[in-house]
Design a protein around this motif. Sequence first.
Motif, PDB file in Angstrom:
ATOM      1  N   LYS A  87       0.853  -1.191   0.000  1.00 48.09           N
ATOM      2  CA  LYS A  87       0.000   0.000   0.000  1.00 48.09           C
ATOM      3  C   LYS A  87       0.879   1.228   0.000  1.00 48.09           C
ATOM      4  O   LYS A  87       1.953   1.222   0.604  1.00 48.09           O
ATOM      5  CB  LYS A  87      -0.849   0.041   1.269  1.00 48.09           C
ATOM      6  N   GLU A  88       0.388   2.270  -0.647  1.00 50.59           N
ATOM      7  CA  GLU A  88       1.094   3.549  -0.547  1.00 50.59           C
ATOM      8  C   GLU A  88       0.174   4.592   0.051  1.00 50.59           C
ATOM      9  O   GLU A  88      -0.974   4.747  -0.370  1.00 50.59           O
ATOM     10  CB  GLU A  88       1.574   4.022  -1.929  1.00 50.59           C
ATOM     11  N   TYR A  89       0.690   5.291   1.055  1.00 52.52           N
ATOM     12  CA  TYR A  89       0.002   6.442   1.631  1.00 52.52           C
ATOM     13  C   TYR A  89       0.801   7.691   1.294  1.00 52.52           C
ATOM     14  O   TYR A  89       2.017   7.644   1.172  1.00 52.52           O
ATOM     15  CB  TYR A  89      -0.068   6.323   3.159  1.00 52.52           C
ATOM     16  N   ARG A  90       0.086   8.808   1.113  1.00 49.94           N
ATOM     17  CA  ARG A  90       0.788  10.085   0.998  1.00 49.94           C
ATOM     18  C   ARG A  90       0.206  11.033   2.036  1.00 49.94           C
ATOM     19  O   ARG A  90      -0.961  10.943   2.400  1.00 49.94           O
ATOM     20  CB  ARG A  90       0.638  10.683  -0.410  1.00 49.94           C
ATOM     21  N   TYR A  91       1.059  11.926   2.490  1.00 51.19           N
ATOM     22  CA  TYR A  91       0.639  12.894   3.500  1.00 51.19           C
ATOM     23  C   TYR A  91       1.069  14.282   3.023  1.00 51.19           C
ATOM     24  O   TYR A  91       2.221  14.487   2.658  1.00 51.19           O
ATOM     25  CB  TYR A  91       1.260  12.567   4.861  1.00 51.19           C
ATOM     26  N   PHE A  92       0.124  15.223   2.997  1.00 53.22           N
ATOM     27  CA  PHE A  92       0.383  16.562   2.475  1.00 53.22           C
ATOM     28  C   PHE A  92       0.390  17.603   3.589  1.00 53.22           C
ATOM     29  O   PHE A  92      -0.585  17.731   4.324  1.00 53.22           O
ATOM     30  CB  PHE A  92      -0.688  16.949   1.440  1.00 53.22           C
ATOM     31  N   VAL A  93       1.504  18.330   3.661  1.00 49.19           N
ATOM     32  CA  VAL A  93       1.647  19.400   4.647  1.00 49.19           C
ATOM     33  C   VAL A  93       1.751  20.726   3.903  1.00 49.19           C
ATOM     34  O   VAL A  93       2.491  20.830   2.921  1.00 49.19           O
ATOM     35  CB  VAL A  93       2.916  19.179   5.505  1.00 49.19           C
ATOM     36  N   LEU A  94       0.993  21.711   4.343  1.00 48.44           N
ATOM     37  CA  LEU A  94       1.163  23.065   3.823  1.00 48.44           C
ATOM     38  C   LEU A  94       2.109  23.777   4.767  1.00 48.44           C
ATOM     39  O   LEU A  94       1.765  24.055   5.915  1.00 48.44           O
ATOM     40  CB  LEU A  94      -0.190  23.792   3.765  1.00 48.44           C
ATOM     41  N   ASN A  95       3.344  23.996   4.303  1.00 47.93           N
ATOM     42  CA  ASN A  95       4.349  24.648   5.156  1.00 47.93           C
ATOM     43  C   ASN A  95       4.536  26.075   4.665  1.00 47.93           C
ATOM     44  O   ASN A  95       5.348  26.350   3.788  1.00 47.93           O
ATOM     45  CB  ASN A  95       5.669  23.852   5.101  1.00 47.93           C
ATOM     46  N   SER A  96       3.760  26.956   5.243  1.00 46.34           N
ATOM     47  CA  SER A  96       3.696  28.327   4.749  1.00 46.34           C
ATOM     48  C   SER A  96       3.452  29.250   5.936  1.00 46.34           C
ATOM     49  O   SER A  96       2.951  28.813   6.979  1.00 46.34           O
ATOM     50  CB  SER A  96       2.540  28.414   3.751  1.00 46.34           C
ATOM     51  N   ASP A  97       3.800  30.514   5.779  1.00 45.89           N
ATOM     52  CA  ASP A  97       3.475  31.434   6.880  1.00 45.89           C
ATOM     53  C   ASP A  97       2.007  31.857   6.825  1.00 45.89           C
ATOM     54  O   ASP A  97       1.498  32.458   7.761  1.00 45.89           O
ATOM     55  CB  ASP A  97       4.423  32.648   6.895  1.00 45.89           C
ATOM     56  N   LYS A  98       1.335  31.503   5.711  1.00 43.48           N
ATOM     57  CA  LYS A  98      -0.085  31.850   5.618  1.00 43.48           C
ATOM     58  C   LYS A  98      -0.975  30.623   5.483  1.00 43.48           C
ATOM     59  O   LYS A  98      -0.760  29.777   4.619  1.00 43.48           O
ATOM     60  CB  LYS A  98      -0.328  32.774   4.406  1.00 43.48           C
ATOM     61  N   ARG A  99      -1.960  30.543   6.333  1.00 42.14           N
ATOM     62  CA  ARG A  99      -3.009  29.558   6.254  1.00 42.14           C
ATOM     63  C   ARG A  99      -3.717  29.673   4.899  1.00 42.14           C
ATOM     64  O   ARG A  99      -3.744  30.741   4.306  1.00 42.14           O
ATOM     65  CB  ARG A  99      -4.001  29.889   7.366  1.00 42.14           C
ATOM     66  N   ASP A 100      -4.269  28.591   4.370  1.00 40.83           N
ATOM     67  CA  ASP A 100      -5.060  28.651   3.144  1.00 40.83           C
ATOM     68  C   ASP A 100      -6.378  27.931   3.415  1.00 40.83           C
ATOM     69  O   ASP A 100      -6.429  26.713   3.545  1.00 40.83           O
ATOM     70  CB  ASP A 100      -4.299  27.984   1.994  1.00 40.83           C
ATOM     71  N   ILE A 101      -7.433  28.731   3.509  1.00 41.19           N
ATOM     72  CA  ILE A 101      -8.729  28.198   3.933  1.00 41.19           C
ATOM     73  C   ILE A 101      -9.237  27.101   2.978  1.00 41.19           C
ATOM     74  O   ILE A 101      -9.939  26.185   3.392  1.00 41.19           O
ATOM     75  CB  ILE A 101      -9.728  29.375   4.057  1.00 41.19           C
TER      76      ILE A 101
END
Lengths: 249, 249
Positions: free
Chosen positions: A108-122
């Motif tokens: 199985k493959e899982y992916r995990y996405f992180v938004l690494n930014s100084d600004k939140r994105d709603i």
Amino acid sequence: MRLKATISYDGTHFSGYQIQPNGRTVQGKIEKVLTKMHKGKAVRVIASGRTDQGVHAVGQVIHFDTDLEIPLSNWKKALNTMLPDDIEVVDIQMATEDFHARFDVIEKEYRYFVLNSDKRDIFKRNFYYFVKEKLDLSAIQLASNHFLGTHDFTSFCGTNTNVKGDKTRTITDISVEQRGDTMIFRVRGTGFLYNMVRIIVGTLLEVGLNKKKPDDIPQIICQKDRSQAGNTAPAQGLYLWEVSYQEKS
Amino acid sequence: MRLKATISYDGTHFSGYQIQPNGRTVQGKIEKVLTKMHKGKAVRVIASGRTDQGVHAVGQVIHFDTDLEIPLSNWKKALNTMLPDDIEVVDIQMATEDFHARFDVIEKEYRYFVLNSDKRDIFKRNFYYFVKEKLDLSAIQLASNHFLGTHDFTSFCGTNTNVKGDKTRTITDISVEQRGDTMIFRVRGTGFLYNMVRIIVGTLLEVGLNKKKPDDIPQIICQKDRSQAGNTAPAQGLYLWEVSYQEKS
């Protein structure tokens, strides 16, 4: 006739994959549609495994049996027309009578996405985990290599697991890359414990924040103690990406 | 004291911006939070304009008056803590007493996102309009130039408008670009009629599908007849992107 379907779902508004008496579930929605198509005769759906509340799937695999005489080419459209818009059948194929979506999984493959930014994105709040502090990609990459191979992953198993026996699992591939302000974690393995990917990612994020060192990982694995690893990263960044089987159906 | 706030919202689960007796609205949620902060004293919020059900905002602007003695630097956090997670205050500033979020608008920018791919993407269903057939970007770009400048936009005004008078509006900038399988439409103007951007995009998409020619646009504008233009493109691809004011608050 046994059918094997690859499905994608947005986990945001589901109480997880597995059917339960109260709560909107992926399995519940699919079985409801199939039962309707079979004029009320209950149809049981078997998946490669569950996903938790809020976890997404790009390539979950299920199988079910049917005696309906629908041409294979019409199945996908029929299901997608009846399913809610947060579940999609991506592909559907004939399978051998002994194909089993759970027991026959090879990897199985899982992916995990992180938004690494100084600004939140709603618009990404349900699809990425937002980390404001700058993450150290090289440290994370160094740390991630320690997970490769066969280990006892007790330290990376959620405490409300129902796995009683051996917690040895094999990770066949792990990589972390950055694309703009998105950090993407890929983990492939032959089997996973409860919350294992989310705890691995949570631990790697602590490395990325310099709260742990890359070389702490082997020690954390050896201790076989959940409390030594990092927090469980939240559900919304996780995707069941691909399930591999030996047979080429 | 008058405050000017820039807000972003995911329009998916709102019955539009404007407050209404039944239905979850952006204005309703913000006024509820402000009224709570003011110990029950009703606070009225004025926006640059409404957005319809399912339409998003990256940079909507509102103003309201308050006598609370909260330092400006704490307002953003206070509001974001109390607002639901599909509304975010991006910025908040002190405004002059005569600043008006609607009357003082100089220009607005809308963007419209199309996913032009042979494969649907379930995670983009609420944020992009999916068009499966290959779109002709150059034809769309040629056609879009005809909208620039001041025209009577009757042909591009939704029929349930409440604008009775003149339908002359000025588009100051329009551009269409492709990034991978995403087509991005940008429209800036000094004023917009009801559904105007969505009808412009719907018409440009017909050009992109070779159902209309780029040079049909001037004729459609001249006819001042809504039925000559294309369909209204769906709400979920549309974003109120930026609102510009003269004053530099």
